[in-house]
Design a protein around this motif. Structure first.
Motif, PDB file in Angstrom:
ATOM      1  N   ALA A 108       0.818  -1.223   0.000  1.00 48.34           N
ATOM      2  CA  ALA A 108       0.000   0.000   0.000  1.00 48.34           C
ATOM      3  C   ALA A 108       0.850   1.272   0.000  1.00 48.34           C
ATOM      4  O   ALA A 108       0.552   2.221  -0.757  1.00 48.34           O
ATOM      5  CB  ALA A 108      -0.964  -0.013   1.185  1.00 48.34           C
ATOM      6  N   PRO A 109       1.931   1.373   0.807  1.00 46.37           N
ATOM      7  CA  PRO A 109       2.764   2.576   0.730  1.00 46.37           C
ATOM      8  C   PRO A 109       3.422   2.762  -0.635  1.00 46.37           C
ATOM      9  O   PRO A 109       3.577   3.895  -1.106  1.00 46.37           O
ATOM     10  CB  PRO A 109       3.822   2.339   1.822  1.00 46.37           C
ATOM     11  N   ALA A 110       3.799   1.656  -1.274  1.00 39.67           N
ATOM     12  CA  ALA A 110       4.393   1.754  -2.616  1.00 39.67           C
ATOM     13  C   ALA A 110       3.360   2.242  -3.626  1.00 39.67           C
ATOM     14  O   ALA A 110       3.676   3.023  -4.533  1.00 39.67           O
ATOM     15  CB  ALA A 110       4.964   0.397  -3.042  1.00 39.67           C
ATOM     16  N   VAL A 111       2.115   1.794  -3.471  1.00 38.23           N
ATOM     17  CA  VAL A 111       1.041   2.266  -4.353  1.00 38.23           C
ATOM     18  C   VAL A 111       0.820   3.765  -4.164  1.00 38.23           C
ATOM     19  O   VAL A 111       0.633   4.509  -5.131  1.00 38.23           O
ATOM     20  CB  VAL A 111      -0.259   1.489  -4.068  1.00 38.23           C
ATOM     21  N   SER A 112       0.865   4.224  -2.914  1.00 38.54           N
ATOM     22  CA  SER A 112       0.695   5.659  -2.643  1.00 38.54           C
ATOM     23  C   SER A 112       1.767   6.480  -3.357  1.00 38.54           C
ATOM     24  O   SER A 112       1.476   7.524  -3.966  1.00 38.54           O
ATOM     25  CB  SER A 112       0.753   5.919  -1.135  1.00 38.54           C
ATOM     26  N   GLU A 113       3.010   6.021  -3.289  1.00 38.51           N
ATOM     27  CA  GLU A 113       4.090   6.741  -3.972  1.00 38.51           C
ATOM     28  C   GLU A 113       3.900   6.699  -5.476  1.00 38.51           C
ATOM     29  O   GLU A 113       4.137   7.693  -6.177  1.00 38.51           O
ATOM     30  CB  GLU A 113       5.445   6.154  -3.595  1.00 38.51           C
ATOM     31  N   PHE A 114       3.456   5.552  -5.981  1.00 40.24           N
ATOM     32  CA  PHE A 114       3.254   5.388  -7.429  1.00 40.24           C
ATOM     33  C   PHE A 114       2.254   6.416  -7.963  1.00 40.24           C
ATOM     34  O   PHE A 114       2.518   7.078  -8.976  1.00 40.24           O
ATOM     35  CB  PHE A 114       2.774   3.969  -7.724  1.00 40.24           C
ATOM     36  N   VAL A 115       1.116   6.579  -7.288  1.00 42.01           N
ATOM     37  CA  VAL A 115       0.105   7.509  -7.805  1.00 42.01           C
ATOM     38  C   VAL A 115       0.525   8.967  -7.604  1.00 42.01           C
ATOM     39  O   VAL A 115       0.109   9.841  -8.367  1.00 42.01           O
ATOM     40  CB  VAL A 115      -1.272   7.242  -7.170  1.00 42.01           C
ATOM     41  N   ARG A 116       1.351   9.231  -6.579  1.00 41.82           N
ATOM     42  CA  ARG A 116       1.870  10.587  -6.420  1.00 41.82           C
ATOM     43  C   ARG A 116       2.823  10.943  -7.564  1.00 41.82           C
ATOM     44  O   ARG A 116       2.809  12.064  -8.083  1.00 41.82           O
ATOM     45  CB  ARG A 116       2.589  10.743  -5.081  1.00 41.82           C
ATOM     46  N   LEU A 117       3.653   9.987  -7.953  1.00 39.99           N
ATOM     47  CA  LEU A 117       4.631  10.233  -9.011  1.00 39.99           C
ATOM     48  C   LEU A 117       4.000  10.197 -10.402  1.00 39.99           C
ATOM     49  O   LEU A 117       4.510  10.825 -11.333  1.00 39.99           O
ATOM     50  CB  LEU A 117       5.757   9.197  -8.932  1.00 39.99           C
ATOM     51  N   HIS A 118       2.904   9.449 -10.538  1.00 41.47           N
ATOM     52  CA  HIS A 118       2.290   9.253 -11.859  1.00 41.47           C
ATOM     53  C   HIS A 118       0.792   9.541 -11.772  1.00 41.47           C
ATOM     54  O   HIS A 118      -0.033   8.624 -11.780  1.00 41.47           O
ATOM     55  CB  HIS A 118       2.553   7.831 -12.352  1.00 41.47           C
ATOM     56  N   THR A 284       6.486  -1.614 -14.919  1.00 41.98           N
ATOM     57  CA  THR A 284       7.912  -1.391 -14.647  1.00 41.98           C
ATOM     58  C   THR A 284       8.102  -0.299 -13.605  1.00 41.98           C
ATOM     59  O   THR A 284       8.920  -0.429 -12.682  1.00 41.98           O
ATOM     60  CB  THR A 284       8.649  -1.031 -15.939  1.00 41.98           C
ATOM     61  N   ALA A 285       7.341   0.792 -13.730  1.00 43.04           N
ATOM     62  CA  ALA A 285       7.459   1.902 -12.780  1.00 43.04           C
ATOM     63  C   ALA A 285       7.068   1.458 -11.375  1.00 43.04           C
ATOM     64  O   ALA A 285       7.741   1.811 -10.394  1.00 43.04           O
ATOM     65  CB  ALA A 285       6.589   3.070 -13.232  1.00 43.04           C
ATOM     66  N   PHE A 286       5.997   0.675 -11.274  1.00 47.93           N
ATOM     67  CA  PHE A 286       5.571   0.221  -9.947  1.00 47.93           C
ATOM     68  C   PHE A 286       6.585  -0.746  -9.332  1.00 47.93           C
ATOM     69  O   PHE A 286       6.904  -0.653  -8.140  1.00 47.93           O
ATOM     70  CB  PHE A 286       4.200  -0.452 -10.025  1.00 47.93           C
ATOM     71  N   LEU A 287       7.101  -1.673 -10.124  1.00 44.98           N
ATOM     72  CA  LEU A 287       8.085  -2.624  -9.602  1.00 44.98           C
ATOM     73  C   LEU A 287       9.358  -1.913  -9.145  1.00 44.98           C
ATOM     74  O   LEU A 287       9.971  -2.311  -8.152  1.00 44.98           O
ATOM     75  CB  LEU A 287       8.412  -3.685 -10.656  1.00 44.98           C
ATOM     76  N   ASP A 288       9.749  -0.864  -9.859  1.00 48.06           N
ATOM     77  CA  ASP A 288      10.914  -0.082  -9.421  1.00 48.06           C
ATOM     78  C   ASP A 288      10.666   0.535  -8.047  1.00 48.06           C
ATOM     79  O   ASP A 288      11.557   0.546  -7.181  1.00 48.06           O
ATOM     80  CB  ASP A 288      11.219   1.028 -10.439  1.00 48.06           C
ATOM     81  N   ILE A 289       9.451   1.039  -7.837  1.00 43.76           N
ATOM     82  CA  ILE A 289       9.111   1.633  -6.539  1.00 43.76           C
ATOM     83  C   ILE A 289       9.081   0.556  -5.459  1.00 43.76           C
ATOM     84  O   ILE A 289       9.590   0.760  -4.336  1.00 43.76           O
ATOM     85  CB  ILE A 289       7.763   2.362  -6.629  1.00 43.76           C
ATOM     86  N   MET A 290       8.501  -0.596  -5.757  1.00 42.62           N
ATOM     87  CA  MET A 290       8.460  -1.685  -4.780  1.00 42.62           C
ATOM     88  C   MET A 290       9.867  -2.084  -4.366  1.00 42.62           C
ATOM     89  O   MET A 290      10.149  -2.284  -3.173  1.00 42.62           O
ATOM     90  CB  MET A 290       7.740  -2.902  -5.356  1.00 42.62           C
ATOM     91  N   ARG A 291      10.772  -2.180  -5.317  1.00 37.42           N
ATOM     92  CA  ARG A 291      12.146  -2.567  -4.996  1.00 37.42           C
ATOM     93  C   ARG A 291      12.825  -1.509  -4.128  1.00 37.42           C
ATOM     94  O   ARG A 291      13.601  -1.842  -3.225  1.00 37.42           O
ATOM     95  CB  ARG A 291      12.944  -2.820  -6.276  1.00 37.42           C
ATOM     96  N   ARG A 292      12.553  -0.243  -4.391  1.00 41.72           N
ATOM     97  CA  ARG A 292      13.122   0.812  -3.546  1.00 41.72           C
ATOM     98  C   ARG A 292      12.587   0.715  -2.122  1.00 41.72           C
ATOM     99  O   ARG A 292      13.323   0.916  -1.156  1.00 41.72           O
ATOM    100  CB  ARG A 292      12.809   2.197  -4.130  1.00 41.72           C
TER     101      ARG A 292
END
Length: 313
Positions: A108-118, A284-292
């Motif tokens: 869920a935190p990774a999803v939050s960052e994803f939608v903020r960035l995109h 790809t963008a989401f997986l990059d965020i998850m890995r971070r």
């Protein structure tokens, strides 16, 4: 004339156990789903669903609409993705499934960052007891922890994760010392039933010994990881659980690792991707965020000391 929204709607119906299940997935009321399905059947002029005590059954026409509709939606999404590749933006709908506990804490935190960035992208996140059993056509990314059996999906590892056998200090104080895996057969063991695994078969290995497999007799069992962890903290028995869920309790001494020289099979955190859909820009963008978010591995980073992953190769 049918629209892509109709195909998406019926795809959810086709992948649901009941209309109530479909309404939950669509986030609308059950009567609204029934009304929309009835209107769709009137437009196409045929019955698409048969209802029985066993749940929803697609008619032959329903099977055809589900299959062809899915192919049409895929084609539209692929066209949108190719057009999007000509720009630098990440857009479109990203569908993610994940386990309950891990999903709440890390996905869920990774999803939050994803939608903020995109901001041009949208996300549907569904938490489930068995995310890997969900239809691969319904989800772009499925986060999975546990054994994999014959999956047709692409698998990419996100973070290492071990299974740890442990119990509370109170339990260990009041019961015989556990010196070898076979001793666990005499313990009050707790079992977590998930991912259709044989949860009563515990396997162990170490460099200087032959592998050992034991069959436990669960004193208590549940399909909820938080409940089982609570039972262990209350001193009710021995558990085998992922280190991501236990690291804090091990670091603070609320739980104590048992048989640290022995290693249970690893259960890395992985992402399952549809082999047909491939890896889009948004995936790809989401997986990059998850890995971070998972590097360095958060359950192995304890500034105050305490638990660290056992160095068994």
């Amino acid at each position: 004339m049918l629209s892509s929204e109709d195909f998406l709607f019926f795809g959810v119906i086709a992948g649901s156990a009941s209309l109530a299940d479909a309404s939950r997935r669509l986030n609308v009321s059950a009567p609204a789903v029934t009304q929309r399905l009835k209107a769709l059947e009137q437009r196409v002029g045929v019955r698409l669903i048969d209802r029985s005590s066993r749940g929803l059954m697609l008619t032959d026409e329903g099977e055809l609409l589900a299959a062809q509709g899915s192919a049409i939606v895929d084609a539209i999404e692929q066209l949108d993705e190719r057009l999007g590749q000509r720009s630098t933006s990440v857009r479109g709908k990203l569908r993610i499934a994940a386990p309950y506990g891990f999903g709440r804490e890390f996905v869920a935190p990774a999803v939050s960052e994803f939608v903020r960035l995109h901001p041009e992208a949208t996300v549907a996140l569904e938490l489930s007891d068995h995310p890997a059993s969900l239809s691969s056509d319904s989800w772009d990314v499925v986060i999975h922890i546990g054994s994999l059996h014959g999956t047709t999906r692409l698998v990419t590892t996100l973070a290492p994760n071990r299974r740890i056998v442990c119990a509370s200090p109170a339990y260990l104080r009041d019961h015989p010392v556990i010196k070898a895996p076979v001793d666990l057969q005499q313990c009050r063991c707790l079992a977590l039933r998930e991912n259709d695994e044989d949860v009563t078969l515990w396997r162990f290995s170490r460099p200087d010994s032959s592998p050992e497999t034991i069959r436990i007799k669960p004193f208590m069992s549940t399909n909820d990881g938080a409940i089982m962890r609570g039972w262990a903290l209350a001193g009710l028995g021995v558990i085998m659980r992922s280190e991501w869920d236990l690291a804090d309790d091990l670091a603070t001494g609320k739980l104590v690792q048992i048989l640290p020289d022995w290693r249970a099979p690893d259960v890395d955190v992985v992402a399952l991707l549809s082999a047909r859909h491939g890896r889009s820009r948004r995936i790809t963008a989401f997986l990059d965020i998850m890995r971070r978010h998972l590097h360095p591995v958060p359950w192995r980073v304890r500034p105050s000391g305490g638990y660290s992953a056992p160095p068994v190769p």
